[in-house]
Design a protein around this motif. Structure first.
Motif, PDB file in Angstrom:
ATOM      1  N   LEU A   1       0.716  -1.317   0.094  1.00 23.37           N
ATOM      2  CA  LEU A   1       0.015  -0.005  -0.038  1.00 23.37           C
ATOM      3  C   LEU A   1       0.764   1.260  -0.214  1.00 23.37           C
ATOM      4  O   LEU A   1       1.572   1.346   0.801  1.00 23.37           O
ATOM      5  CB  LEU A   1      -1.085  -0.066   1.184  1.00 23.37           C
ATOM      6  N   ASP A   2       0.805   1.985  -0.840  1.00 22.32           N
ATOM      7  CA  ASP A   2       1.518   3.418  -1.212  1.00 22.32           C
ATOM      8  C   ASP A   2       0.749   4.399  -0.052  1.00 22.32           C
ATOM      9  O   ASP A   2      -0.335   4.270  -0.101  1.00 22.32           O
ATOM     10  CB  ASP A   2       1.442   3.785  -2.480  1.00 22.32           C
ATOM     11  N   VAL A   3       1.771   4.893   0.561  1.00 19.94           N
ATOM     12  CA  VAL A   3       1.048   5.999   1.642  1.00 19.94           C
ATOM     13  C   VAL A   3       0.504   7.429   1.057  1.00 19.94           C
ATOM     14  O   VAL A   3      -0.487   7.815   1.255  1.00 19.94           O
ATOM     15  CB  VAL A   3       2.250   6.228   2.609  1.00 19.94           C
TER      16      VAL A   3
ATOM     17  N   ASN B   1       9.956  10.374   3.769  1.00 15.25           N
ATOM     18  CA  ASN B   1      10.514   9.873   5.021  1.00 15.25           C
ATOM     19  C   ASN B   1      10.664  11.204   6.096  1.00 15.25           C
ATOM     20  O   ASN B   1      11.550  11.951   6.008  1.00 15.25           O
ATOM     21  CB  ASN B   1      12.086   9.393   5.007  1.00 15.25           C
ATOM     22  N   HIS B   2       9.501  11.129   6.958  1.00 11.91           N
ATOM     23  CA  HIS B   2       9.589  12.313   7.913  1.00 11.91           C
ATOM     24  C   HIS B   2      10.110  11.999   9.307  1.00 11.91           C
ATOM     25  O   HIS B   2       9.560  12.668  10.281  1.00 11.91           O
ATOM     26  CB  HIS B   2       8.067  12.919   7.943  1.00 11.91           C
TER      27      HIS B   2
ATOM     28  N   ILE C   1       8.281   0.316   4.216  1.00 14.88           N
ATOM     29  CA  ILE C   1       9.394   0.315   3.327  1.00 14.88           C
ATOM     30  C   ILE C   1       9.507   1.831   2.529  1.00 14.88           C
ATOM     31  O   ILE C   1       8.687   2.132   1.735  1.00 14.88           O
ATOM     32  CB  ILE C   1       9.574  -0.889   2.350  1.00 14.88           C
ATOM     33  N   SER C   2      10.638   2.535   2.715  1.00 18.14           N
ATOM     34  CA  SER C   2      10.957   3.454   1.897  1.00 18.14           C
ATOM     35  C   SER C   2      11.455   3.548   0.544  1.00 18.14           C
ATOM     36  O   SER C   2      12.281   2.681   0.285  1.00 18.14           O
ATOM     37  CB  SER C   2      11.887   4.574   2.576  1.00 18.14           C
ATOM     38  N   LYS C   3      10.912   4.412  -0.499  1.00 15.47           N
ATOM     39  CA  LYS C   3      11.328   4.134  -1.783  1.00 15.47           C
ATOM     40  C   LYS C   3      12.837   4.976  -1.965  1.00 15.47           C
ATOM     41  O   LYS C   3      12.678   6.039  -1.101  1.00 15.47           O
ATOM     42  CB  LYS C   3      10.401   4.580  -2.772  1.00 15.47           C
TER      43      LYS C   3
ATOM     44  N   VAL D   1      14.704  -7.601  -1.534  1.00 12.51           N
ATOM     45  CA  VAL D   1      14.154  -7.480   0.035  1.00 12.51           C
ATOM     46  C   VAL D   1      12.704  -7.442  -0.062  1.00 12.51           C
ATOM     47  O   VAL D   1      11.922  -8.204   0.724  1.00 12.51           O
ATOM     48  CB  VAL D   1      14.801  -6.280   0.926  1.00 12.51           C
ATOM     49  N   LEU D   2      12.090  -6.639  -0.978  1.00 15.06           N
ATOM     50  CA  LEU D   2      10.546  -6.584  -0.904  1.00 15.06           C
ATOM     51  C   LEU D   2       9.894  -7.928  -1.430  1.00 15.06           C
ATOM     52  O   LEU D   2       9.008  -8.447  -0.686  1.00 15.06           O
ATOM     53  CB  LEU D   2      10.285  -5.461  -1.998  1.00 15.06           C
ATOM     54  N   ARG D   3      10.595  -8.582  -2.271  1.00 16.92           N
ATOM     55  CA  ARG D   3      10.211  -9.788  -2.757  1.00 16.92           C
ATOM     56  C   ARG D   3      10.165 -10.948  -1.752  1.00 16.92           C
ATOM     57  O   ARG D   3       9.309 -11.654  -1.474  1.00 16.92           O
ATOM     58  CB  ARG D   3      10.910 -10.097  -4.185  1.00 16.92           C
TER      59      ARG D   3
END
Length: 227
Positions: free
Chosen positions: A54-56, A88-89, A106-108, A114-116
């Protein structure tokens, strides 16, 4: 033929969805796109998913709000959510993700491997949970069908219970090993949330299986009493 698990990809940018599909295609599962929070919630009404990416940052309903709706629904509240974000806040922003019910944040740009690997863990657990539920349902049907049978047929449900319990124990052992591995790698909130999620799932399965044991109500009167 083994049924594939479904993975929900939620992002308002088509290029990001395409990139996620390219990364996760090697898992050979069913990838479902959603370009908004509203579209994701609609997909969750009819399909079961192993994990949600899910994208933030999305226009309209953002990732945090979408996650809140998912966690409020009985049907979807236990689906693991991995938040993906290009911003990233700091710790507060990350904590908000975990507070919304995410198992990871997870930050882009992120490491595709790693994601896989993270997604594959939840897919594997989902498949095992589905298999155990199917076996429990079949066992319950057989217990009901053999409830009044005599002789050797009365021994068959007991054997099936033992086999199912052994299979569940194997999954519990794998989950425990995974939890220890996560603790060794990191003591952050993601590891804690993941371990807690797996524990809830397996506890529910074990409770359902225990209910089938003789003398506990679910199997009472089906199998002969032990004297």
């Amino acid at each position: 033929m083994v049924q594939k698990a479904k993975i929900l990809l939620v992002d308002d940018r088509p290029e990001n969805l395409l990139a996620l599909e390219a990364i996760l295609s090697a898992l050979d599962q069913t990838l479902v796109r959603a370009s908004s929070g509203e579209e994701a919630l609609k997909a969750l009404l009819t399909d079961d998913f192993a994990v949600i990416l899910l994208d933030v940052q999305m226009p309209g309903m953002d990732g945090f709000e979408t996650a809140a709706h998912i966690k409020r629904r009985e049907r979807t509240r236990d689906i693991p959510i991995i938040f993906l974000t290009a911003i990233n806040h700091g710790p507060h922003h990350t904590f908000r993700g975990y507070a919304a019910g995410a198992v990871d944040y997870i930050s882009k740009p992120f490491d595709p491997w790693v994601l896989r690997a993270k997604v594959s863990v939840f897919v594997e657990l989902y498949m095992k949970n589905c298999k155990l539920r199917e076996q429990a349902a079949l066992l319950r049907l057989q217990l009901e069908g053999d409830g009044h049978a005599g002789g050797e047929r009365e021994k068959e449900p007991a054997g099936l219970l033992a086999e199912l319990s052994a299979r569940l124990a194997a999954v519990e052992e794998q989950a425990e090993a995974l939890s220890k591995q996560l603790d060794d790698e990191s003591a952050d909130a993601a590891a804690v949330a993941t371990a807690a999620h797996l524990e809830r799932k397996l506890t529910g399965l074990r409770r359902a299986l225990d209910a089938l044991e003789p003398g506990t109500g679910g199997g009472a009167g089906v199998l002969p009493a032990q004297g």
